[in-house]
Write a protein that holds these residues in place. Sequence first.
Motif, mmCIF file in Angstrom:
data_model
loop_
_atom_site.group_PDB
_atom_site.id
_atom_site.type_symbol
_atom_site.label_atom_id
_atom_site.label_comp_id
_atom_site.label_asym_id
_atom_site.label_seq_id
_atom_site.Cartn_x
_atom_site.Cartn_y
_atom_site.Cartn_z
ATOM 1 N N GLU A 254 0.818 -1.210 0.000
ATOM 2 C CA GLU A 254 0.000 0.000 0.000
ATOM 3 C C GLU A 254 0.853 1.263 0.000
ATOM 4 O OE1 GLU A 254 1.358 -0.077 4.132
ATOM 5 O OE2 GLU A 254 0.896 -1.593 2.639
ATOM 6 N N LEU A 255 2.140 1.130 0.315
ATOM 7 C CA LEU A 255 3.016 2.295 0.435
ATOM 8 C C LEU A 255 3.686 2.634 -0.888
ATOM 9 C CD1 LEU A 255 4.210 4.386 2.395
ATOM 10 C CD2 LEU A 255 5.988 2.715 2.987
ATOM 11 N N TYR A 256 4.027 1.619 -1.680
ATOM 12 C CA TYR A 256 4.772 1.822 -2.924
ATOM 13 C C TYR A 256 3.924 1.465 -4.137
ATOM 14 C CZ TYR A 256 8.486 1.848 0.534
ATOM 15 O OH TYR A 256 9.250 2.138 1.636
ATOM 16 N N ALA A 257 4.016 2.303 -5.164
ATOM 17 C CA ALA A 257 3.211 2.103 -6.372
ATOM 18 C C ALA A 257 3.880 1.179 -7.370
ATOM 19 C CB ALA A 257 2.923 3.452 -7.034
ATOM 20 N N ALA A 258 5.195 1.010 -7.287
ATOM 21 C CA ALA A 258 5.928 0.125 -8.190
ATOM 22 C C ALA A 258 7.307 -0.101 -7.597
ATOM 23 C CB ALA A 258 6.038 0.716 -9.599
ATOM 24 N N VAL A 259 7.985 -1.156 -8.080
ATOM 25 C CA VAL A 259 9.300 -1.509 -7.557
ATOM 26 C C VAL A 259 10.252 -1.808 -8.712
ATOM 27 C CG1 VAL A 259 8.621 -3.953 -7.304
ATOM 28 C CG2 VAL A 259 10.568 -3.063 -6.003
ATOM 29 N N GLY A 260 11.513 -1.413 -8.541
ATOM 30 C CA GLY A 260 12.570 -1.731 -9.502
ATOM 31 C C GLY A 260 13.641 -2.567 -8.825
ATOM 32 N N ILE A 261 13.998 -3.692 -9.424
ATOM 33 C CA ILE A 261 14.981 -4.604 -8.828
ATOM 34 C C ILE A 261 16.096 -4.838 -9.835
ATOM 35 C CG2 ILE A 261 15.370 -6.892 -7.832
ATOM 36 C CD1 ILE A 261 12.381 -6.948 -7.126
ATOM 37 N N HIS A 262 17.305 -4.406 -9.476
ATOM 38 C CA HIS A 262 18.465 -4.584 -10.354
ATOM 39 C C HIS A 262 19.421 -5.582 -9.699
ATOM 40 C CE1 HIS A 262 21.562 -3.902 -13.243
ATOM 41 N NE2 HIS A 262 21.049 -2.768 -13.707
ATOM 42 N N SER A 263 19.681 -6.700 -10.370
ATOM 43 C CA SER A 263 20.638 -7.710 -9.897
ATOM 44 C C SER A 263 20.298 -8.190 -8.486
ATOM 45 C CB SER A 263 22.070 -7.139 -9.911
ATOM 46 O OG SER A 263 22.375 -6.559 -11.155
ATOM 47 N N GLY A 264 19.015 -8.356 -8.214
ATOM 48 C CA GLY A 264 18.570 -8.721 -6.880
ATOM 49 C C GLY A 264 18.037 -10.137 -6.786
ATOM 50 N N LEU A 265 17.315 -10.381 -5.709
ATOM 51 C CA LEU A 265 16.770 -11.707 -5.430
ATOM 52 C C LEU A 265 15.323 -11.567 -4.977
ATOM 53 C CD1 LEU A 265 19.900 -11.619 -3.935
ATOM 54 C CD2 LEU A 265 19.486 -14.069 -4.184
ATOM 55 N N PRO A 266 14.534 -12.653 -5.106
ATOM 56 C CA PRO A 266 13.119 -12.577 -4.736
ATOM 57 C C PRO A 266 12.905 -12.610 -3.238
ATOM 58 C CG PRO A 266 13.659 -14.786 -5.507
ATOM 59 C CD PRO A 266 14.873 -13.943 -5.738
ATOM 60 N N PHE A 267 11.779 -12.066 -2.823
ATOM 61 C CA PHE A 267 11.378 -12.126 -1.423
ATOM 62 C C PHE A 267 11.262 -13.587 -0.994
ATOM 63 C CE2 PHE A 267 7.526 -12.258 1.453
ATOM 64 C CZ PHE A 267 8.218 -11.894 2.589
ATOM 65 N N GLY A 268 11.815 -13.900 0.192
ATOM 66 C CA GLY A 268 11.751 -15.255 0.705
ATOM 67 C C GLY A 268 12.775 -16.194 0.107
ATOM 68 N N ALA A 269 13.780 -15.649 -0.595
ATOM 69 C CA ALA A 269 14.788 -16.512 -1.235
ATOM 70 C C ALA A 269 15.674 -17.200 -0.216
ATOM 71 C CB ALA A 269 15.646 -15.699 -2.199
ATOM 72 N N ALA A 270 15.797 -16.629 0.987
ATOM 73 C CA ALA A 270 16.695 -17.194 2.006
ATOM 74 C C ALA A 270 16.175 -16.844 3.384
ATOM 75 C CB ALA A 270 18.107 -16.660 1.819
ATOM 76 N N ARG A 271 16.601 -17.633 4.366
ATOM 77 C CA ARG A 271 16.234 -17.385 5.755
ATOM 78 C C ARG A 271 17.461 -17.283 6.658
ATOM 79 N NH1 ARG A 271 11.249 -15.642 6.291
ATOM 80 N NH2 ARG A 271 10.928 -16.640 8.319
ATOM 81 N N ASP A 272 18.640 -17.561 6.096
ATOM 82 C CA ASP A 272 19.881 -17.493 6.864
ATOM 83 C C ASP A 272 21.028 -17.399 5.872
ATOM 84 O OD1 ASP A 272 20.123 -20.090 5.820
ATOM 85 O OD2 ASP A 272 19.403 -21.016 7.675
ATOM 86 N N LEU A 273 22.273 -17.367 6.388
ATOM 87 C CA LEU A 273 23.433 -17.179 5.527
ATOM 88 C C LEU A 273 23.651 -18.332 4.545
ATOM 89 C CD1 LEU A 273 25.670 -15.212 4.890
ATOM 90 C CD2 LEU A 273 27.055 -16.259 6.676
#
Length: 410
Positions: A254-273
């Motif tokens: 509800e806070l952001y209207a759009a997102v830009g991801i450069h060379s990133g990873l998806p939400f929930g891709a990891a939970r620890d190192l």
Amino acid sequence: MNFNQSLLARMRMAGQSWLDAQTFTLPGNDSMNTDQLQKLTAVTELIQRTLNENLPGLAKAEQQAGFASPGQYAASPEQPLHDVNPRPEKHLEKKSQGGARYQPHIVDADVTPAEKSEAGRFINGNYSNAHGKRGYKLYIPSSYTGQALPLIVMLHGCTQGPDDFATGTGMNLIAEQQQCIVVYPAQDQGANSSKCWNWFKAMDQKRDQGEPALIAGITREIMANYHIDQRRVFIAGMSAGGAMAAIMADVYPELYAAVGIHSGLPFGAARDLPSALAAMRGAASQSKTSSSGAAIPIIIFHGDQDHTVNSKNADHIMTRYLDNNPSGMLNEQKESGYGKHGRRYTRTHYAKNDSSGQAGIKSAHAEHWVIHGAGHAWSGGNSQGSYTDASGPDASSEMLRFFLSQVALP
């Protein structure tokens, strides 16, 4: 090669640290626990920093001879969780012909002297709440007189900071031209030794918890202190910042209207190192983390030769978006082209058909840019900043174009 005494001392210290690190042995399954990884991370960082700061000529010679660059091994389990490709040599002190040393001047945007004289303000700020405190830098365009403007939240990558990220992306200059306010939250080195956003920690993947609460707090503080068009608040990031931007888009839709991801990873891709290192190599997420289901429009950039964060992560991000897209079936269109200095790209648009059945008439709900031959670097960026590739298409301009197209003005 002539080594000075300071360099020799540092190399001896790195060597001793390496010997000390050998006191632990790997378990039978060839995995490392978190403590072991942290020890090896500290040693590797010391050696890498020493080489980068004292042997730029050697590193350059090895690359020209065809040897692998440090960034090519960043995805292996033995490497630390941060971007290890060296900064451009422009960041290093050099000798002039007269023998005097100088430090290249880094500007907030890649602008000419005439443009600099008309630029807005780039000021420091601080924010704190129950979850901690973070600094930030804020760009206010010279045209701002109290009118409602868009806000862009820019999250830097590991080892970077607001000044470096603003320089490399050139977003301040674009914001000056397009009349946008830009805020660059700064990760605290006390929270992560490499200044990475902690996207891989469970506590930093939740709404109103940890770093997401701090970034959302900074966003809201700027919205309260300046006249921001609440319909046009956007977030973007690079690498660890891109991974955190994905989290912010999911937990604060509800806070952001759009997102830009450069060379990133998806939400929930990891939970620890350990799972973070696997995700950076391109392993599909095993996380059971559910999505909010309110997918906001997304634009993704990723180099297909990225050896720090595998480009499979961009595919995982887009798959997740399409699975949770509230707009129903989207039409897919592909096109190819070349960046301003020859880097080839493939862009895929995802948009709903209009009433006549023709796709592409309305603004795209999502775009996926594959930059062919590019590594772990901001496409089209200014070479005065770290982790940039000037030969690719201009990711900053394209992101802002995509962002502004999502909201129809009255």
